[in-house]
Design a protein around this motif. Sequence first.
Motif, PDB file in Angstrom:
ATOM      1  N   PHE A 133       8.669  -4.256   8.615  1.00 35.57           N
ATOM      2  CA  PHE A 133       7.510  -3.451   8.882  1.00 35.57           C
ATOM      3  C   PHE A 133       8.161  -3.777  11.178  1.00 35.57           C
ATOM      4  CE2 PHE A 133       4.674  -4.495   6.440  1.00 35.57           C
ATOM      5  CZ  PHE A 133       4.263  -6.101   6.076  1.00 35.57           C
ATOM      6  N   PHE A 191      -1.368   5.326   7.758  1.00 39.83           N
ATOM      7  CA  PHE A 191      -1.009   4.020   7.322  1.00 39.83           C
ATOM      8  C   PHE A 191      -1.086   3.865   5.928  1.00 39.83           C
ATOM      9  CE2 PHE A 191      -0.546   1.488  10.848  1.00 39.83           C
ATOM     10  CZ  PHE A 191      -1.067   1.704  11.890  1.00 39.83           C
ATOM     11  N   GLY A 193       2.097   2.379   3.426  1.00 36.15           N
ATOM     12  CA  GLY A 193       1.469   1.288   2.140  1.00 36.15           C
ATOM     13  C   GLY A 193       1.917   1.311   0.760  1.00 36.15           C
ATOM     14  N   SER A 244       5.812   1.635   0.809  1.00 37.83           N
ATOM     15  CA  SER A 244       6.027   0.225   0.799  1.00 37.83           C
ATOM     16  C   SER A 244       5.928  -0.352  -0.814  1.00 37.83           C
ATOM     17  CB  SER A 244       5.049   0.158   1.417  1.00 37.83           C
ATOM     18  OG  SER A 244       5.896  -1.941   1.862  1.00 37.83           O
ATOM     19  N   LEU A 293       1.697  -6.278  11.576  1.00 37.59           N
ATOM     20  CA  LEU A 293       1.673  -6.242  10.033  1.00 37.59           C
ATOM     21  C   LEU A 293       2.664  -7.849  10.009  1.00 37.59           C
ATOM     22  CD1 LEU A 293       1.946  -2.792   9.318  1.00 37.59           C
ATOM     23  CD2 LEU A 293      -0.012  -4.397   9.567  1.00 37.59           C
ATOM     24  N   ALA A 294       3.884  -7.851   9.758  1.00 40.79           N
ATOM     25  CA  ALA A 294       5.125  -9.011   9.407  1.00 40.79           C
ATOM     26  C   ALA A 294       3.915 -10.521   9.247  1.00 40.79           C
ATOM     27  CB  ALA A 294       5.747  -9.019  10.193  1.00 40.79           C
ATOM     28  N   THR A 343       0.064 -12.622   7.006  1.00 40.48           N
ATOM     29  CA  THR A 343       0.111 -12.962   5.847  1.00 40.48           C
ATOM     30  C   THR A 343      -0.968 -14.872   5.505  1.00 40.48           C
ATOM     31  OG1 THR A 343       2.083 -14.350   6.599  1.00 40.48           O
ATOM     32  CG2 THR A 343       1.589 -11.982   5.264  1.00 40.48           C
ATOM     33  N   LYS A 399      -5.048 -16.427  -0.607  1.00 41.22           N
ATOM     34  CA  LYS A 399      -4.653 -17.447  -1.160  1.00 41.22           C
ATOM     35  C   LYS A 399      -6.352 -18.068  -1.685  1.00 41.22           C
ATOM     36  CE  LYS A 399      -1.347 -19.038   2.426  1.00 41.22           C
ATOM     37  NZ  LYS A 399      -0.411 -19.552   2.526  1.00 41.22           N
ATOM     38  N   LEU A 430      -0.026 -10.684   0.004  1.00 45.94           N
ATOM     39  CA  LEU A 430       0.718 -11.094   0.580  1.00 45.94           C
ATOM     40  C   LEU A 430       1.893 -10.189   0.593  1.00 45.94           C
ATOM     41  CD1 LEU A 430       0.346 -14.337  -1.265  1.00 45.94           C
ATOM     42  CD2 LEU A 430      -0.413 -14.268   1.151  1.00 45.94           C
ATOM     43  N   LEU A 431       1.602  -9.261   0.360  1.00 47.53           N
ATOM     44  CA  LEU A 431       3.151  -8.058   0.176  1.00 47.53           C
ATOM     45  C   LEU A 431       2.497  -7.386   1.334  1.00 47.53           C
ATOM     46  CD1 LEU A 431       4.075  -7.939  -3.096  1.00 47.53           C
ATOM     47  CD2 LEU A 431       5.197  -9.716  -1.934  1.00 47.53           C
ATOM     48  N   ALA A 432       4.038  -6.793   1.885  1.00 45.20           N
ATOM     49  CA  ALA A 432       3.881  -5.693   2.895  1.00 45.20           C
ATOM     50  C   ALA A 432       2.477  -4.940   2.674  1.00 45.20           C
ATOM     51  CB  ALA A 432       5.569  -5.096   3.308  1.00 45.20           C
ATOM     52  N   PRO A 433       2.794  -4.179   1.755  1.00 47.92           N
ATOM     53  CA  PRO A 433       1.936  -2.453   1.077  1.00 47.92           C
ATOM     54  C   PRO A 433       0.331  -2.895   1.638  1.00 47.92           C
ATOM     55  CG  PRO A 433       2.981  -2.964  -0.165  1.00 47.92           C
ATOM     56  CD  PRO A 433       3.327  -4.427   0.197  1.00 47.92           C
ATOM     57  N   ALA A 451      -0.782  -4.862   4.246  1.00 46.15           N
ATOM     58  CA  ALA A 451      -1.355  -4.995   5.569  1.00 46.15           C
ATOM     59  C   ALA A 451      -1.138  -3.570   6.131  1.00 46.15           C
ATOM     60  CB  ALA A 451       0.141  -5.529   6.437  1.00 46.15           C
ATOM     61  N   PHE A 452      -0.405  -2.011   5.397  1.00 49.80           N
ATOM     62  CA  PHE A 452      -0.823  -1.421   5.688  1.00 49.80           C
ATOM     63  C   PHE A 452      -2.138  -0.450   5.400  1.00 49.80           C
ATOM     64  CE2 PHE A 452       3.156   0.062   7.773  1.00 49.80           C
ATOM     65  CZ  PHE A 452       4.004  -0.807   6.732  1.00 49.80           C
ATOM     66  N   PHE A 453      -2.400  -0.426   3.765  1.00 47.78           N
ATOM     67  CA  PHE A 453      -3.602  -0.869   3.858  1.00 47.78           C
ATOM     68  C   PHE A 453      -4.909  -0.819   3.971  1.00 47.78           C
ATOM     69  CE2 PHE A 453      -1.347   1.672  -0.080  1.00 47.78           C
ATOM     70  CZ  PHE A 453      -1.424   1.164  -1.010  1.00 47.78           C
TER      71      PHE A 453
END
Lengths: 204, 264, 220
Positions: free
Chosen positions: A22, A184, A188, A191, C32-33, C36, C157, C182-185, C187-189
């Motif tokens: 990110f 975005f 995603g 990613s 985004l990082a 979580t 969780k 919990l994974l990166a994608p 957050a983008f979605f």
Amino acid sequence: MSEVWSFFLFAAFVDNMPLTLFLGLCTFLAMSRRTESALGLGIAMTIVLGITVPLNHMIYQWFMAPGAWGWAGYPDLDLSYLALIAFIGLIAATVQLLEMVLERFFPAIHAAFGVFLPLLTVQCAILGGSLFMVERNYTLGQSAVFGLGSGVGFAVAVVMLSAIRARLSYADLPAGLRGLGIAFILTGLMSLGFASFAQMTASL
Amino acid sequence: MAGTDWNPWRRLLALPNESRTKTVIVAFLVSAISAVLVSSATVVLRPIQTANRAAEEQARISDLVRGIPGMAALLEDSGGTLSTVVIDLERGRAAQDITPETLDVALTDQANWTVLEAGDDLAGLGQRPNFTQVFLLREGEDISLILLPVTGQGYGGRIDAIVAVHGDMNTIAGIAVTQHSETPGLGARIEDPSWQANFPGTLIRDDSGDVRFSVARGVATTDYDVDGITGATRTSSSVTRMMRFWLGPQGYGPLLDAIGRGEF
Amino acid sequence: MAERVSYWSTLTEPLIKQNPVTLQILGICSALAVTTTMATALTMSVSLTVVITLGAGIISVIRRHIPDTIRLIVQIVIIASLVIVIDQFLQAYFADISRALSVYVWLITTNCLVLGRTETYARFHGPLPSMVDAFGNGLGYSLVLIVLGGIRELFGKGELFGAQVLPLADEGGWFTPLSLMLLAPSAFFLLGGLVWALRSVRSEQVEPPDHTPPETEPAK
């Protein structure tokens, strides 16, 4: 040699800066509207990252790591908290120097880069590269490969996104998704795709 | 028209922004004030940080010890506390001149660290201290439990842990993770009691003396494995490498051998 | 004569109308990082809001005397110093969260949002309006982060702030966590979805299409 190569692939694809860590998303999204700007950004980032990460490694090891001043008689002096300011200073200086060199000796390239170089001074990705290098304790060689690899990974990701967006500009998207929204979601999806690379180096 | 202002501060402010003097002085002032601000904050807060870390470490050790099945009872029988000693890793015995209090000072001397070759450096440490502090529980002449601090490079940063080994020097009694920077929900599950409950009863070395311990990919299959963490392959392999380094010849191996031979 | 700055509108505009993340595309990197869990999202939001408000205030105070040639680096040094102080503070009193946030707190230094506000607003306005504007933007940023963090922690969780809210299936409940959260994608979605929702409600934020198809006669 294969170790260097596998580490390069790791830095470029598994730990991809915009898609996994990110980093650098503002410019990533802003510059991905057109492929020319995306390519220019990618190349500029690779050069700056490839120079600044190893340089920052050196000044961190010589001046700021715990125990770095042992030779002067101050073994427990820990200046690591100053790393942030020092890194930014070095990045700003590198970018400035690079711009001057390009303007003097390669004016065509300088014109092609246009506004990107000064923009890179305040890019989270460039600073992030150096900060991750410190946190993960890379050696000088690893820092160089990490810098170059990350830059290449960034370039690949941003050019890919710009190509997809170029196609999508003809699509009939819902009004609310146009521009930023779809960018975005695309990121995603990319990613998610890049996450599958994680298995690639686990077995190396 | 007012006369020349003798106040140097006002004179500085009155200079045009582009003048060289002003540029240099402004740059210098900003740097100096920032440096003072940052340094004072660090100096003031550092003792609190180290105190917090020490308190956390103590708490983890007590928790680890209490978490080992039968441990609490054992402790009560033997009179309550663990003894501690500084170990010379190379020779596998107690260090001659270094006590737990003087350990930190001793470790500021580069001569007390060994630089690791790439082939030996399983845990990604770069260098290894020659002396560490361990904790023992004695039953009469024998050692019934030993707590070994270990450290290694994880996915997001350093992982620090304490491994408890039973008196046979080959069976793990438990593990506690004192510090890590792994991904929350994935690699960070190394601090979950449910994952750590896999460790008691796992064997370290096989009959020929090779360290066989590992974190499995998926469910554990042999006596030398513990279950892996799904989605945290790199954290799991970091833990494997860390354990193999410290339980092997470069780490506590000589010490465990010496205790096994009854020489400790 | 400059018009009176309306503090209330300066403060509330960045919440929805001019939200830095969803409209101005600023400050996304760290957003985004760290989402979580809600605890990290909240800590990050507070840290950034403090840094941006104090930074805007300080830069606004000295705004008339910063030479142009060193303008950017002076701003960065001031912001970097504030970030280091905040980071040391977090390490002292919130050590666990500080470790989870790792380098992202330091990346507040180059956060486009912080520098963006100082460059565009604090340089031209007095300290109080600048700080109000900065605080408003900080709140807008925090809003997005907390919403994201909440959704990701709740569905990833079943917890909120570490407290189990939805009973896990493993422990006898009915909720199977969505590990994708919990994974990166994810957050983008989620962010894309959030932008979509906002722009559906507030159509003035919609971007114009890149190409308008030519008018054609339907085939007969």
